[in-house]
Scaffold this motif. Sequence first.
Motif, PDB file in Angstrom:
ATOM      1  N   ARG A  98     -22.933  26.898 -66.256  1.00 43.07           N
ATOM      2  CA  ARG A  98     -22.387  28.059 -65.561  1.00 43.07           C
ATOM      3  C   ARG A  98     -23.087  28.192 -64.214  1.00 43.07           C
ATOM      4  NH1 ARG A  98     -25.040  32.999 -66.586  1.00 43.07           N
ATOM      5  NH2 ARG A  98     -23.033  34.067 -66.706  1.00 43.07           N
ATOM      6  N   VAL A 100     -22.219  28.762 -59.587  1.00 50.83           N
ATOM      7  CA  VAL A 100     -21.306  28.919 -58.457  1.00 50.83           C
ATOM      8  C   VAL A 100     -20.772  27.552 -58.044  1.00 50.83           C
ATOM      9  CG1 VAL A 100     -21.068  29.668 -56.057  1.00 50.83           C
ATOM     10  CG2 VAL A 100     -22.491  30.988 -57.656  1.00 50.83           C
ATOM     11  N   ALA A 113     -26.446  28.548 -62.320  1.00 53.85           N
ATOM     12  CA  ALA A 113     -26.954  29.921 -62.373  1.00 53.85           C
ATOM     13  C   ALA A 113     -28.479  29.910 -62.431  1.00 53.85           C
ATOM     14  CB  ALA A 113     -26.383  30.632 -63.598  1.00 53.85           C
ATOM     15  N   LYS A 161     -16.463  30.188 -56.220  1.00 54.51           N
ATOM     16  CA  LYS A 161     -16.072  30.739 -57.507  1.00 54.51           C
ATOM     17  C   LYS A 161     -17.243  30.647 -58.482  1.00 54.51           C
ATOM     18  CE  LYS A 161     -11.245  29.505 -56.902  1.00 54.51           C
ATOM     19  NZ  LYS A 161     -11.429  29.169 -55.492  1.00 54.51           N
ATOM     20  N   PHE A 162     -17.236  31.560 -59.446  1.00 55.57           N
ATOM     21  CA  PHE A 162     -18.193  31.460 -60.542  1.00 55.57           C
ATOM     22  C   PHE A 162     -17.476  30.738 -61.668  1.00 55.57           C
ATOM     23  CE2 PHE A 162     -20.796  32.609 -64.140  1.00 55.57           C
ATOM     24  CZ  PHE A 162     -22.073  32.493 -63.608  1.00 55.57           C
ATOM     25  N   GLU A 164     -17.695  28.589 -65.488  1.00 54.12           N
ATOM     26  CA  GLU A 164     -18.381  28.225 -66.721  1.00 54.12           C
ATOM     27  C   GLU A 164     -17.551  27.122 -67.356  1.00 54.12           C
ATOM     28  OE1 GLU A 164     -20.438  30.327 -70.641  1.00 54.12           O
ATOM     29  OE2 GLU A 164     -19.295  31.531 -69.195  1.00 54.12           O
ATOM     30  N   CYS A 197     -15.531  34.585 -56.329  1.00 51.46           N
ATOM     31  CA  CYS A 197     -16.724  35.313 -55.927  1.00 51.46           C
ATOM     32  C   CYS A 197     -16.347  36.411 -54.943  1.00 51.46           C
ATOM     33  CB  CYS A 197     -17.730  34.370 -55.259  1.00 51.46           C
ATOM     34  SG  CYS A 197     -18.489  33.183 -56.378  1.00 51.46           S
ATOM     35  N   CYS A 203     -22.770  36.302 -56.510  1.00 51.28           N
ATOM     36  CA  CYS A 203     -21.638  35.783 -57.284  1.00 51.28           C
ATOM     37  C   CYS A 203     -22.163  35.428 -58.675  1.00 51.28           C
ATOM     38  CB  CYS A 203     -21.050  34.548 -56.615  1.00 51.28           C
ATOM     39  SG  CYS A 203     -19.653  33.826 -57.472  1.00 51.28           S
ATOM     40  N   GLY A 204     -21.659  36.102 -59.695  1.00 53.12           N
ATOM     41  CA  GLY A 204     -22.147  35.809 -61.016  1.00 53.12           C
ATOM     42  C   GLY A 204     -21.616  36.763 -62.058  1.00 53.12           C
TER      43      GLY A 204
END
Length: 204
Positions: A98, A100, A113, A161-162, A164, A197, A203-204
Amino acid sequence: MPGIRLTAVFAFATMGVSVPAAGQFAALNPEVFANPEDQQRARSLDQPCTNADEGHGCYRYDGRLIREAPCTYHLEAGAIGSKPTDQCYKMEAPRRYRGVWVDEFEGQAFIPAGTRAPKWPRGNPESPEWRKEADRAIAATIWLDVERVDLDREGQRGGRKFIEFVGRKTMYSGNYGHMGMSGQEIIVDRVISLRECPETGPCG
């Protein structure tokens, strides 16, 4: 065809730059390669070709014999293809990531992250200190390969974008991605979540 990238072996040869010094083949550690054949090619890159080697690890281009680089194959006369990353290099086991994802033109990168984006140097690129800082930034940069998941259909490409996802990272550091400017590469096998984001703030 997904995962296939054309290599510039011919251009390097005509410019006087050796294949080992180009892109992903800058590091000649045979252990980074997944297949014994490519490991052997890595061991042999510094050995000159003889006429007897033509068609057996060496090919002729523009009247010269050139040793075949690891993970390459002949598409047609004058064109060489390269295996996808996970067919060329040893990869770590799939795991969850996960962080950015920066998806900009020639500026693609994944920032896990809890980490920060690598700091790229400023100033004179000919100075030794600039080169050291650039090498550190390259080593810390992660290229994200999203070619195996369909993001374009959803209009989810571009920007920050964040993300996962479940993916596989290269086992050894090297020179991956666009122009070999990333020290690692992660292949995305499955996206768990993806969101834009905010324009400002974290961003998260």
